[in-house]
Design an enzyme around this catalytic site. Structure first.
Site, short mmCIF file in Angstrom:
data_model
loop_
_atom_site.label_atom_id
_atom_site.label_comp_id
_atom_site.label_asym_id
_atom_site.label_seq_id
_atom_site.Cartn_x
_atom_site.Cartn_y
_atom_site.Cartn_z
CG ASN A 40 -15.06 1.21 6.26
OD1 ASN A 40 -16.20 1.55 5.93
ND2 ASN A 40 -14.18 0.71 5.40
CG ASN A 41 -11.08 -2.41 7.40
OD1 ASN A 41 -11.66 -1.67 6.61
ND2 ASN A 41 -9.83 -2.79 7.24
NE ARG A 94 -13.14 3.85 -2.49
CZ ARG A 94 -13.37 5.13 -2.79
NH1 ARG A 94 -12.42 5.86 -3.36
NH2 ARG A 94 -14.53 5.68 -2.55
CG LEU A 143 5.28 1.54 9.24
CD1 LEU A 143 5.71 2.29 10.48
CD2 LEU A 143 6.46 0.82 8.61
CE LYS A 195 -3.56 -4.70 11.24
NZ LYS A 195 -2.97 -3.76 10.30
CE LYS A 240 -8.77 0.25 6.88
NZ LYS A 240 -7.41 0.31 6.37
CG MET A 263 -2.00 1.01 1.27
SD MET A 263 -3.21 0.83 -0.08
CE MET A 263 -4.47 -0.20 0.67
CB THR A 265 -5.06 -0.42 9.48
OG1 THR A 265 -5.48 0.24 8.28
CG2 THR A 265 -6.28 -0.91 10.24
#
Lengths: 298, 298, 298, 298
Positions: free
Chosen positions: B175-176, B124, B66, B241, B172, B13, B97
């Site tokens: 959302n995940n 994304r 990271l 994770k 985040k 990423m 994240t």
């Protein structure tokens, strides 16, 4: 020659569908255990049946739209039920949300008496039925489908063929399993975000812009509970019933539904509270109450 | 005067984001523990740092991207870490994240040294980062946001402000949690439908037409596993994770996530198989294998 | 005057119970859909019935010991079923494990025909039935209990009165819910310990010495799967059936069983494998297979 | 020559253990962040340390009994921590319930400084510690075990060797996972039985006579919550912490714990209520409240 309809079951969903048929020119002879439910059909030029038998005996197509499997079995297969009074060559259009095994049993009984059978449970909510915007999941042979297609077009607008007899019932089961489990996932996510201090506007904006986007949060919750409206479109009690169908099917099919089972337990728990009769978007309020926080509103 | 960037962490990423910055004219001094990862930045006119210190010391903005909380703490707060070498008045833009507590700890350490701090995890997938289509969830004060906004616009395109410092990290996480749990729900629903004998085309068509519609099934699975492609966009290991972050946060916040916990257990179990390194849409294959059926393909 | 018994259902559990009655001097007229199952009763001096009607019509007490709710309803309430042929004043002793609603339905039908009713599901395993060591959970009025007590004493040894009609059935449901869910918890704990590198001897020794001690691990697993014996005492399929009773009851009662639901999903998943017909202690092998480890043996 | 003890951590569990040592003749130099906690040791002839360093520097054996992993790491490995002040050849006896990774980290640090290491978490409750009836789960080499065995015998009575260094910590994790999950299963079973109308006496009698029998219901609940006593032996908060250890270990080991995860979610939810600080047997009250029923009492 116009198809004559016997319509049995004028509940929240059945009545607007029957009205749509009568309005579009199909003569409806309507029956409900509460006789005054047929008033609205009579007002449109249709007729009232005094019994299941009367609704069934002169109909080309009998439509049933009933609460659950035992009602369908009693109304169709019972001693003085619809099937005993239907003419050979008539067709039964079964639109209730019932279990696949019940659908198969009714279909087999129809076949044994030379009555055609189509299952076509209804997607979307009562408000869509009223607007003629229902979605239908149809299990039928090609020949039987040709007979019911004009009726389905008169009642709603999105017609999905799902395979042979019984497959409409199975598709409904899967569809509601998905939407009801996602509804609870959405409730947990919003409760978690709220507890983390995020604004509900932020949560909606960001989840709406990623693949997390889902109809339960962005259509259902946005339009109902987040606007402080939990008047039932679809109650938690009914949702629990539909989850039961999925759990039962999975049990018979020898498969586990680990996340679905967890969601089922939550619906079960929510039914022990006074949210049981509220709209299922109120799962969000249940999740927030359990987390000791005020539920967010937009 | 152009903002000078120290970019630490050129993973799947990080590298495309760093490339986007260099291409749009921000001079990037790039560091990764694998030195050849910086070749792509040098090829675009940027420079390679031989150490974290070197990447940090002349930068106006240090960006970290990271794998997990311990890496961020080591790289930023460690004895020869970035913070020790950043100039007073510089800014740390933390894009990994990680858990909310980790974010807060790094933010507090920055404040103590007069370094500004913004958290901006990335939404994304890698392919979106490569196209400059990443989404950012930003936690920042107004003043700090003004400093990073041009950089975020150079790296991606959807910038969502989520509140003050730390709220990007929290968004985040939510959302995940939502997308990963819905992914498993979708896998169960498709496996159930397949076991009931429904065609995958029917399942997609009908669920896409009701409020069951959700991005995990209709975007993720349709484009990956259902096309027999489970090359990782986002691996089951990484998904696990991120689920861990949500579980940990919920634990600290004193709340239960009944359905999320069930989904977490499934991710844990999937990691015991050789699907661990495959795309998380392969949850469908895991569900089907558990149900003793062939996974559907379109 | 000796009580004459009509015994319907000579399965794995029913046959040893019927044998115990005949041996202790109660004349048994035995019926099973597989006629040769009654040979063992005839060999002990009892008689074989050619039909349910024949078993029922001269009996003082009809005993039913059948697989599931539909069988009991068919055998007792069916058109040529036992109840239609029982004399007024006779007693039905229903020993199957069925759902509470089924028990209540049969009890009500008996009352309507002046037939006494006692429900007494059986605890423990087939091997205990063979030794006359079964446990009974009895729902009965005082007067009816006095009539069946000598029969229960002839068949087994631990007789627990659980309340009025229907409460034996309910107690059995709770008991099996507890033991079956604890069985899965035990399987997970041993799998976790094994994966952590602990010796199975250590796990048994320590958990046996704390309040973690439980019969599912220390009686069931120690004597079956840990000795590499998964020949069915009680199959995973039957266990799933009993879990279904608990789930159904909870649904009707409006309560969630969050951990029980998770265990139910595991039983469902185990049934998709070839462990379905093995002893339920083989849940340990299922948990270990899912964790990618060899199951421990002692 | 008598072993000199430095005892760090005089909490609910640590203090009675330290008292047992001093009473049995081992000279204890005791430290706690709350200095007056050492009064009870001084009263028995022991001494008070003013710092961790002072407790550590002249001890043959340093014992730590602390709340969680971060406390152990800080106390042992911190800048002015115990390890920095222990003599070469001394031994650290670590009795806290912490994660396996934390145990391994401390063990490795000890090895690097020529300090012996034994992990020995404690089974049973505070009241057992006070009576000298604690159980110990010991991870140690043979040589190290020989050094600590007299101390363990002075502090408690059941000593279980679980393997080499770190295996005591792992065994504790498994043991508590089992007992805490079974506790919730027991709570659900009693709540279900109560909702079905069964008397609590019947439930206890019958489940105590079958393999459903388990220590969580028949020892824990019978002696605590069913007697209307939820004063904490072991709080729901602490139970949640120990469940977290198991969840974390499972995550690192790549395995799912489907039922354990569901139980974990319940502990998480119970912590959002005012039961958080009550005895974990109060899970029964939580289950009954969720089911909308009065909790049973004996």
């Amino acid at each position: 020659m116009t198809t004559k309809i016997g319509f049995i079951g004028l509940g929240a969903m059945g009545l607007p569908l029957a009205r749509n048929l009568q309005r579009k020119g199909f003569p409806v002879c309507a029956y409900d255990i509460a006789p005054d439910r047929a008033d609205a059909i009579v007002a449109l030029g249709g007729s009232r049946a005094g019994s299941i038998a009367e609704a069934a005996e002169r109909a080309d197509v009998v439509i049933t739209c009933l609460p659950a499997t035992p009602h369908v079995e009693a109304v169709v297969l019972g001693p003085d039920g619809a099937l005993a009074h239907m003419a050979a060559g008539a067709l039964l259009l079964e639109m209730s949300t019932i279990d696949a095994r019940g659908t198969d049993k009714v279909a087999a009984a129809c076949a044994a008496r030379d009555v055609a059978f189509v299952d076509s449970p209804i997607g979307r909510l009562v408000l869509h039925a009223e607007r003629g915007e229902s979605l239908f999941m149809v299990g039928a042979t090609d020949a039987d489908f040709a007979r019911v297609e004009p009726l389905l077009q008169a009642m709603g607008k999105d017609i999905h063929r799902c395979g042979g007899r019984g497959m409409g019932s199975r598709m409904k089961l899967v569809n509601n399993f998905l939407l009801l489990t996602v509804a609870q996932v959405s409730a947990e996510a919003v409760a978690l975000g709220t507890k983390l201090g995020l604004d509900i506007g932020t949560i909606l904006q960001v989840t709406g812009a990623t693949t997390a986007q889902n109809g339960q949060l962005h259509t259902l919750m946005v339009n109902k509970v987040l606007k402080d409206d939990t008047a039932p479109g679809f109650t938690i009690d009914l949702a629990h019933k539909d989850m039961t169908l999925a759990m039962t099917a999975a049990g018979e099919l020898r498969m586990g539904l680990p996340v679905g089972s967890a969601a089922y337990a939550v619906y079960g728990a929510a039914r022990a509270t006074d949210l049981a009769g509220r709209d299922y978007s109120a799962l969000l309020d249940f999740a927030c109450a359990n987390a000791g926080i005020e539920p967010p509103r937009t």
